[in-house]
Enzyme design. Structure first.
Site, mmCIF file in Angstrom:
data_model
loop_
_atom_site.group_PDB
_atom_site.id
_atom_site.type_symbol
_atom_site.label_atom_id
_atom_site.label_comp_id
_atom_site.label_asym_id
_atom_site.label_seq_id
_atom_site.Cartn_x
_atom_site.Cartn_y
_atom_site.Cartn_z
ATOM 1 N N SER A 1 -5.278 -12.483 10.813
ATOM 2 C CA SER A 1 -5.136 -11.087 10.736
ATOM 3 C C SER A 1 -4.569 -11.404 8.984
ATOM 4 C CB SER A 1 -4.107 -10.381 11.386
ATOM 5 O OG SER A 1 -3.567 -9.187 10.731
ATOM 6 N N SER B 1 -0.453 -6.497 12.559
ATOM 7 C CA SER B 1 -2.010 -6.219 12.306
ATOM 8 C C SER B 1 -2.029 -4.686 11.755
ATOM 9 C CB SER B 1 -2.769 -6.703 13.454
ATOM 10 O OG SER B 1 -4.143 -6.235 13.171
ATOM 11 N N GLY B 2 -2.785 -4.639 10.799
ATOM 12 C CA GLY B 2 -3.135 -3.078 10.361
ATOM 13 C C GLY B 2 -4.546 -2.665 10.959
ATOM 14 N N GLN C 1 -5.677 2.184 19.270
ATOM 15 C CA GLN C 1 -4.822 1.440 19.511
ATOM 16 C C GLN C 1 -3.291 2.138 19.425
ATOM 17 O OE1 GLN C 1 -5.714 -2.436 17.160
ATOM 18 N NE2 GLN C 1 -7.280 -0.837 16.777
ATOM 19 N N ARG D 1 -8.633 -15.330 5.629
ATOM 20 C CA ARG D 1 -8.889 -15.809 6.938
ATOM 21 C C ARG D 1 -9.836 -16.756 7.294
ATOM 22 N NH1 ARG D 1 -9.702 -9.244 7.217
ATOM 23 N NH2 ARG D 1 -11.564 -10.015 6.240
ATOM 24 N N GLY E 1 1.642 5.405 15.466
ATOM 25 C CA GLY E 1 2.361 4.455 16.111
ATOM 26 C C GLY E 1 1.465 3.379 16.646
ATOM 27 N N LYS F 1 -10.023 -10.475 18.175
ATOM 28 C CA LYS F 1 -10.832 -10.514 16.686
ATOM 29 C C LYS F 1 -12.189 -10.367 16.775
ATOM 30 C CE LYS F 1 -10.485 -11.494 12.464
ATOM 31 N NZ LYS F 1 -9.287 -10.822 11.618
ATOM 32 N N SER G 1 -8.361 -7.036 15.316
ATOM 33 C CA SER G 1 -8.380 -7.271 13.973
ATOM 34 C C SER G 1 -9.808 -7.652 13.552
ATOM 35 C CB SER G 1 -7.156 -8.374 13.828
ATOM 36 O OG SER G 1 -7.554 -8.962 12.246
#
Length: 356
Positions: free
Chosen positions: A79, A333-334, A339, A52, A344, A156, A226
């Site tokens: 990400s 994005s994990g 969220q 990143r 989901g 971010k 993220s």
């Protein structure tokens, strides 16, 4: 009147800015109009993912050559993690001026930066409030007055390292955790609740330090957060619809109920009068369900000691979404704390509307 443009550019490595450089050279992208760049980089997406920062450094070097000091205002949201078939790429968000034939409202873009976050505020209400204030500034920059017109908020956010924890302790402060990996989740969770607060999805009196990454009944339907080692503050990008913007692009969002729920993507495309295809931009969050099941069937994403559960989830969700839109340059994005619902997550689609 401003016109939003979104350019999806494939990358061969985290430092590959040749595609963006070529687009600038040909005039396809005007560097002065670049507001933000999202990227999927091929790292592990964890604390020690330096892909990143590598990408950010490479982009900054290119942009400073064209924009000078103004390059520092561009939000660079990288990400990490392109597991499975997800293809590394950049999404360049550009503001142009002109008279588009398409009537307003249209896709609108706003951005904001925050000061550095004190390490002891990470994962606590100080971070929630800092993010909420910045989201409101980004909405104003986009010309969006009604929170209902916001369809996706990308944040971010920072994380803690061992050195950052020690620095806070040297000042007599305590951090929310000394676990650096856990700090990523706390930062994402606090940021997501900041978005929810700004958009009116959660009331401030429902929030406290105690609910962050604890009460998952509190969540945002439009948050994507993220965390990364490459920054100390927050970079925030609001995407929505505004009467003050024109152009062919529009955005719609939905919430995936679980990792294989692609109905919201299809519904978003239908709402835009668009069809799935190569030009479709998809932004999504992914998180393994804490129950260990998907529609009653057991999954093992939480039990793998070798691979982070968020890495499994990114690959799984990206595959499901790629099957809908027909390409693999998808921004998934994990880490989905607050969220969307458990297992989901929010998903947004940007596409050109059908004329007539």
């Amino acid at each position: 009147m401003p016109i939003a443009k979104v350019h999806r550019i494939a990358t061969a490595s985290p430092d590959d800015v040749s595609g963006l450089a070529a687009a600038i050279a040909t005039g396809a992208i005007a560097p002065a109009g670049i507001l933000a760049i999202f990227g999927k980089t091929e790292g592990n997406g964890c604390v020690n993912d330096f892909s990143r920062g590598f990408a950010v450094q490479s982009l900054q070097m290119l942009l400073r050559g064209h924009m000078g000091a103004a390059a520092d205002e561009v939000c660079l949201v990288m990400s990490g993690g392109t597991e499975g078939g997800m293809s590394p790429h950049f999404l360049v968000f550009e503001r142009a001026e002109g008279n588009a034939p398409e009537a307003a409202p249209a896709l609108a873009i706003g951005r904001a930066h925050t000061p550095d976050l004190p390490f002891e505020a990470l994962g606590r209400m100080g971070q929630v409030r800092m993010v909420a204030q910045a989201v409101r500034r980004a909405m104003a920059a986009a010309g969006i007055t009604d929170p209902e017109d916001v369809h996706f908020v990308q944040v971010k956010c920072p994380l803690l390292t061992a050195m950052r924890v020690k620095e806070a302790e040297a000042r007599g402060a305590t951090t929310a955790t000394s676990d650096t990996l856990k700090s990523m989740g706390l930062s994402r969770g606090a940021s997501a609740l900041g978005i929810a607060l700004a958009l009116g999805e959660v009331a401030e009196d429902a929030l406290s330090d105690a609910v962050i990454c604890a009460d998952y009944g509190l969540w945002s339907a439009r948050a994507s957060c993220s965390s990364g080692i490459e920054l100390l503050g927050h970079e925030i990008v609001v995407l929505g619809m505004s009467e003050g913007w024109s152009g062919p692009l529009a955005i719609a969002h939905g919430v995936m109920a679980d990792a294989i729920d692609v109905t919201p993507v299809k519904a978003a495309l239908s709402a835009l009068g668009a069809e799935a295809g190569e030009a479709t931009i998809v932004l999504a969050k992914a998180e393994p369900s804490r129950s260990g099941r998907i529609r009653g069937k057991r999954h093992t994403m939480l039990d793998d000691s070798d691979i982070s559960p968020t890495r499994h989830a990114r690959a799984f969700v990206a595959g499901a979404l790629a099957g809908v839109v027909g390409h693999t340059e998808i921004y998934v994005s994990g880490g989905g704390e607050h969220q969307g619902p458990d297992g989901g997550g929010p998903v947004a689609v940007i596409a050109a509307r059908t004329m007539g």
